[in-house]
Design a protein around this motif. Structure first.
Motif, short mmCIF file in Angstrom:
data_model
loop_
_atom_site.label_atom_id
_atom_site.label_comp_id
_atom_site.label_asym_id
_atom_site.label_seq_id
_atom_site.Cartn_x
_atom_site.Cartn_y
_atom_site.Cartn_z
N ARG A 67 -4.49 5.68 6.84
CA ARG A 67 -5.26 4.50 7.18
C ARG A 67 -6.17 4.73 8.38
N GLU A 89 -10.00 -3.88 -1.50
CA GLU A 89 -9.45 -3.20 -0.32
C GLU A 89 -9.62 -1.69 -0.50
N LEU A 101 -8.51 2.24 0.45
CA LEU A 101 -7.34 3.02 0.85
C LEU A 101 -7.66 4.51 0.73
N TRP A 105 0.58 5.11 -7.56
CA TRP A 105 -0.36 4.31 -8.36
C TRP A 105 -0.39 4.78 -9.82
N ASN A 160 0.85 -1.18 0.00
CA ASN A 160 0.00 0.00 0.00
C ASN A 160 0.89 1.24 0.00
N LEU A 169 -1.41 8.36 2.16
CA LEU A 169 -2.28 7.36 2.76
C LEU A 169 -2.52 7.67 4.23
#
Length: 374
Positions: free
Chosen positions: A166, A149, A151, A37, A30, A164
């Motif tokens: 979380r 999933e 994110l 990405w 991740n 990120l």
């Protein structure tokens, strides 16, 4: 000190240079940075989709504190999602769904964010002009071998990087509705809270909410022009098995002046409530099913006593009292901004006044009543 600064700068430049220039699926890790990405390109004051990222829109978008949303999907080359007339399409491993939340801001800069209007809306088909926009977050749904999933990535103040988070985030904002300013806290969900909406069946596995036939069966600009989205996704190979648009389910558009109040109200409840309130959703035990395929007025709440609603009833006896929105729990909970009463329970701090008005108008037009003599 000077040597340390030069080393830090070199590391930063090396990191930027190593960022992908094409969409890059991560099967296990991740990445801390959304840029890893490769979904977007930041250039010339715009955030634009990279090749393969296809924008789309829903018939009636989910309300999230008046935030505007740019939705886009990526499917690996040579692969396709499988069409289903009712359920979420079955996407292949390697697919990515990205939803970027943003607000329009005043010209000249301000700490305020503005209520969206047709003039400020950006479809995202070719990206977003950032000159009068504040990016808040980009949520990814990533289809891996073990399933989907979630994110959440939060944008920095300079709108140059999203990282990120979380554990989620809380972002204080001043919302300007035509000069009336309301201070509120925009909540970015943590990864566990994402399941509260996206775990839509008994398996408790996360699933996308929007990519269903009835939500996507509308025209929208993009590849091939302003055409039906099911047609576009089929033509580019992202979807297989879909019928012609006329043969697919269709929810009404929230902004369609020609659609009936009932059709728009049902579409609104479908996208905002049915991920929980359906025959398979987390709130199925309530017996209140708000997906648009459900036709039974009793399951929609008509003359139905609440189940474990607590003070969320507002001392009202039934989910819906036909002809009487002021006596209906459904309208009360949609209007409330009290965390112990409001519906949906998460995803908003503000009341969607236009949505509440639509539901109240729909209930007012229902015939019948509840109780003796009704």
């Amino acid at each position: 000190m000077a040597v340390r600064i030069l080393i830090a700068l070199a590391l930063l430049l090396a990191g930027c240079a190593g960022r992908p220039t094409a969409i890059t699926f991560h099967a296990e890790e991740n990445p801390q940075s959304l840029a890893d990405w490769g979904l977007f390109e930041l250039k010339g004051g715009r955030i634009a989709p990279r090749d393969g990222l296809v924008s789309y829109e829903l018939a009636s978008p989910l309300f999230s504190d008046y935030a505007q949303k740019w939705r886009a999907v990526f499917v690996p080359k040579g692969m396709s999602a499988r069409y289903d007339p009712v359920k979420t399409f079955d996407f292949p491993v390697g697919s990515i769904i990205a939803k970027t939340f943003y607000y329009t801001v005043p010209t000249g800069g301000s700490d305020r964010v503005l209520k969206p209007t047709p003039a400020s809306y950006q479809s995202g088909a070719t990206g977003i002009d950032l000159r009068h926009v504040r990016l808040i977050e980009t949520r990814l749904l990533v289809k891996r071998a073990g399933g989907w999933e979630a994110l959440p990535y939060v944008w920095n103040a300079d709108q140059t990087e999203a990282t990120l988070q979380r554990t989620g985030a809380e972002i204080p904002l001043d919302f300007d509705d035509g000069g009336k300013v309301t201070h509120f806290t925009y909540a970015v969900p943590n990864v566990n809270q994402c399941a509260g909406c996206h775990a839509t069946d008994r398996s408790r596995k996360i699933l996308p909410i929007g990519p269903k036939a009835r939500h996507l069966n509308r025209d929208f600009p993009g590849i091939g022009g302003d055409i039906n989205q099911l047609t576009r996704l089929t033509r580019i190979g992202y979807l297989t098995g879909a019928p012609a648009a006329a043969g697919a389910p269709r929810d009404a558009r929230f902004d369609d002046a020609m659609a009936s109040i009932g059709a728009k109200a049902r579409a609104y409840l479908d996208i905002n409530c049915a991920h929980c309130h359906s025959a398979t959703g987390p709130a199925r035990v309530s017996g209140l099913w708000l997906d648009s395929p459900t036709a039974d007025l009793r399951k929609l709440g008509a003359c139905k006593p609440p189940v474990a609603a607590g003070r969320g009833t507002g001392n009202r006896a039934y989910g819906i009292v036909p002809g009487h929105p002021e006596s209906s729990i459904l309208a009360y909970r949609l209007e409330s901004d009290d965390p112990g009463e409001m519906m949906p329970e998460t995803g908003r701090s503000l009341t969607h006044r236009e949505g509440v008005a639509l539901i109240r108008e729909w209930i007012a037009g229902l015939k019948g009543g509840c109780g003796a003599g009704a």
